[in-house]
Each structure stands twice: as C-alpha cells, then as structure tokens.
Design an enzyme around this catalytic site. Sequence first.
Site, PDB file in Angstrom:
ATOM      1  N   GLU A   1       0.824  -1.248   0.106  1.00 31.96           N
ATOM      2  CA  GLU A   1      -0.155   0.038   0.173  1.00 31.96           C
ATOM      3  C   GLU A   1       0.819   1.167  -0.159  1.00 31.96           C
ATOM      4  O   GLU A   1       0.355   2.354   0.495  1.00 31.96           O
ATOM      5  CB  GLU A   1      -1.024   0.034   1.078  1.00 31.96           C
ATOM      6  CG  GLU A   1      -1.945  -1.210   1.259  1.00 31.96           C
ATOM      7  CD  GLU A   1      -2.879  -1.232   0.343  1.00 31.96           C
ATOM      8  OE1 GLU A   1      -3.059  -0.319  -0.496  1.00 31.96           O
ATOM      9  OE2 GLU A   1      -3.661  -2.069   0.609  1.00 31.96           O
TER      10      GLU A   1
ATOM     11  N   HIS B   1      -7.280  -3.154  10.183  1.00 32.74           N
ATOM     12  CA  HIS B   1      -8.385  -3.851   9.814  1.00 32.74           C
ATOM     13  C   HIS B   1      -9.333  -4.466  10.972  1.00 32.74           C
ATOM     14  O   HIS B   1      -9.563  -5.698  11.276  1.00 32.74           O
ATOM     15  CB  HIS B   1      -7.908  -5.220   9.313  1.00 32.74           C
ATOM     16  CG  HIS B   1      -7.271  -5.362   7.956  1.00 32.74           C
ATOM     17  ND1 HIS B   1      -6.549  -6.490   7.438  1.00 32.74           N
ATOM     18  CD2 HIS B   1      -6.914  -4.288   7.030  1.00 32.74           C
ATOM     19  CE1 HIS B   1      -6.001  -6.112   6.257  1.00 32.74           C
ATOM     20  NE2 HIS B   1      -6.246  -4.915   5.968  1.00 32.74           N
TER      21      HIS B   1
ATOM     22  N   GLU C   1     -18.045  10.318  22.341  1.00 32.85           N
ATOM     23  CA  GLU C   1     -16.809  10.522  22.098  1.00 32.85           C
ATOM     24  C   GLU C   1     -16.419  10.460  20.490  1.00 32.85           C
ATOM     25  O   GLU C   1     -15.499  10.973  20.202  1.00 32.85           O
ATOM     26  CB  GLU C   1     -15.821   9.634  22.861  1.00 32.85           C
ATOM     27  CG  GLU C   1     -14.611   9.904  23.156  1.00 32.85           C
ATOM     28  CD  GLU C   1     -14.294  11.191  23.905  1.00 32.85           C
ATOM     29  OE1 GLU C   1     -15.268  11.399  24.651  1.00 32.85           O
ATOM     30  OE2 GLU C   1     -13.170  11.817  23.688  1.00 32.85           O
TER      31      GLU C   1
ATOM     32  N   HIS D   1     -12.950  -3.911   3.907  1.00 34.01           N
ATOM     33  CA  HIS D   1     -11.180  -3.931   4.087  1.00 34.01           C
ATOM     34  C   HIS D   1     -10.908  -3.435   5.332  1.00 34.01           C
ATOM     35  O   HIS D   1     -10.439  -4.215   6.118  1.00 34.01           O
ATOM     36  CB  HIS D   1     -10.697  -3.263   2.918  1.00 34.01           C
ATOM     37  CG  HIS D   1      -9.144  -3.333   2.713  1.00 34.01           C
ATOM     38  ND1 HIS D   1      -8.408  -3.268   1.642  1.00 34.01           N
ATOM     39  CD2 HIS D   1      -8.251  -3.774   3.665  1.00 34.01           C
ATOM     40  CE1 HIS D   1      -7.388  -3.472   1.802  1.00 34.01           C
ATOM     41  NE2 HIS D   1      -6.900  -3.524   3.372  1.00 34.01           N
TER      42      HIS D   1
HETATM   43  P1  13P Z   1       1.111  -5.347   3.237  1.00 29.07           P
HETATM   44  O1  13P Z   1       1.510  -6.613   3.859  1.00 29.07           O
HETATM   45  O2  13P Z   1       1.801  -5.169   1.772  1.00 29.07           O
HETATM   46  O3  13P Z   1       1.389  -4.415   3.754  1.00 29.07           O
HETATM   47  O4  13P Z   1      -0.585  -5.503   2.964  1.00 29.07           O
HETATM   48  C1  13P Z   1      -1.149  -5.564   4.057  1.00 29.07           C
HETATM   49  C2  13P Z   1      -2.715  -5.035   3.738  1.00 29.07           C
HETATM   50  O5  13P Z   1      -3.342  -4.824   4.828  1.00 29.07           O
HETATM   51  C3  13P Z   1      -3.062  -4.739   2.619  1.00 29.07           C
HETATM   52  O6  13P Z   1      -4.147  -3.779   2.611  1.00 29.07           O
HETATM   53 ZN    ZN Z   2      -5.283  -3.989   4.287  1.00 30.56          ZN
END
Ligand code: 13P
Ligand code: ZN
Length: 300
Positions: free
Chosen positions: A141, A167, A195, A236
């Site tokens: 990313e 995530h 908050e 995501h």
């Molecule tokens: P990387 O291991 O390349 O950082 O990817 C993890 C991720 O969360 C991709 O969205």
């Molecule tokens: Zn990710």
Amino acid sequence: MGFLDDAQTMFDRGVSAAKGAVSGVAVEQQAFAKGFARLAADGCAQGWHEGNGGNLSYRLAPEEVASCRSFFYDNPSSWVPMGVRADNLSGEFFLVTASGSHLRNVALDLDANAGIVEVGPAGDAWRIVWGFKDGRMPTSEMAAHALAQSARKEATAGRSRVVYHAHPAYTVALTNVVPLDARTFTRTLWKAMLEAMVAFPSGVGVVPWTVPGGSAIAEATAEVLRDHAVCVWAHHGLMCAGATFDEAFGLAQAVEKAACVHARALMMNGGGDRFASTIPDEGLRGIAEAYGLAVNEAYL
Ligand code: 13P
Ligand code: ZN
C-alpha cells in the site's frame, strides 16, 4: 580511592558513554521508532492485524533524518517508481512497514519488518536507505501511504506525520450494512456515542470496495483525506492519519469503538436501526459547541 569515588568514576564513564552514544543512537532506539513499534504492537493487541494485515508509515522530521543518517546504507537501493506522484513529498524520508510483515513482529525486529525510504526529487519514486533486511520491500500500500501522507501534510500545514492502515472488525462489518456515503456513515458513528464526534469532528470518508495495493485506492483515499482524518475502506479496513502515533491510534480506536457500539445496538434491536433512543441532531450541534470542535458542517 573509596567506594564512592569508584562509583563516581563509573557514573562519569557511564555518562560520557551515554553522551557519546547520543550522536549515534541506533534507529531502533530513537523515540519515533519506538512509537512506531508500539503502535504496531498495540494494533495487534486490539486484534486489528491478522497475519500481515495492516501497515504503517511515519514521516521523519529533519532532525530525525539527521540522527539516523550515520546508520543509512552506504549504497541505497535503486529508485522504484511509486505509480503516483506527490510533489510535496520530494526529499522526505518515511519509516514504513514491510510488505508481508506481521505487525506483531515489528517491535521485535524493526529493520526486517520495516525500513526507511527516501522519496525522490520528483515525488514519484522511493529508494531504501535503511532496513528492509533480507530483500524485504515496503508495504504493497505504499502508493496509498504516499498520497495519504501528502494529503494530510497539506491539510495540516505539515503537522501530520503518521498514516495507519488497520483491519478493525466492527468498522469493516458496518460497511456491509450502512450506506457508504460519508454523511450517513459519519452520522451513524457520531450518534453511536458521544466521544466519536469529539475524536473525529471532520467525520469519516468512505472509499467503496476497491482492489487494494494500486493507484486507484491511493487516489480515492487521498481525495477523502484532504478534508477528513479517517478514510474507511469498504469491506477492508480504514486508513487514518495524525500528527503523533497517539493521535492516529486514538482515531482508529474511536472509529472502531463507535462502530462496535452501533453494531451491538443493531444486534440488541433485532437488526433494525430504529432505536428507542439516540443522540438527536441538536445534540450533535451541542457537542460541537460544548467542545469547540471544528465540525464538518455538511454532516450536521
Ligand atoms: P502489506 O503486507 O503489503 O502491507 O499488505 C497488508 C494489507 O493490509 C494490504 O491492504
Ligand atoms: Zn489491508
């Protein structure tokens, strides 16, 4: 020489050794690197980084670059195109997690699970100057981090330094059930708990499902981050930014807590979002006034 004199000599030696080391404190021992590793570990403790999920970048201050320079590789890597361009990042240095690295390992072995990249003069390429041991590379990313760093640097007159991608489960879950326009998503979180608005008065923007790792998600995220500190990536995770590690981590915590409250309220309510009680619209204005918040008016 008595015991105390011996102790004084030892102390003096210790101090001069420590003083000598100040000009050459290992990158891992520097405050920004410790803050970076701590955030990675804290995010794992929250359960936000399954496997290699999530990534982190930090824009070094000039004095931090200076104190790291003696540890940089004599021969940096060759320049790698970013696929995007950010003029205001020209010549900046970033500590970034490695692609595929598990964030739980960052604190244990920083120069394998992260590294420092320098951005080229045109703001469109990076090269490795420290870390990324054993052929590791910056996060997949990297383009999103670059454009997010660029947008937040611009939006905050240079204060913003940390960009964090995580995530968190409830935030991701909400993207399945809450309409993905920024106003609805923001107000859902703001109304879940007091908050939320205090923590993110500019609200959250949302990028609909987009394949990760490329320039499309990077550009869409940067667009959102021009006037929000948090961008939710549907199905995501989220990307958020702050001047400090505390600020960026606190933002992710507040978004996820509000998402969790809303999700649990939905469950307790049999799945419907017509709750017996909620923060009314005047209540949102009241919070903004009481806390003197620079609230995004469009979401009130
Ligand atoms: P990387 O291991 O390349 O950082 O990817 C993890 C991720 O969360 C991709 O969205
Ligand atoms: Zn990710």
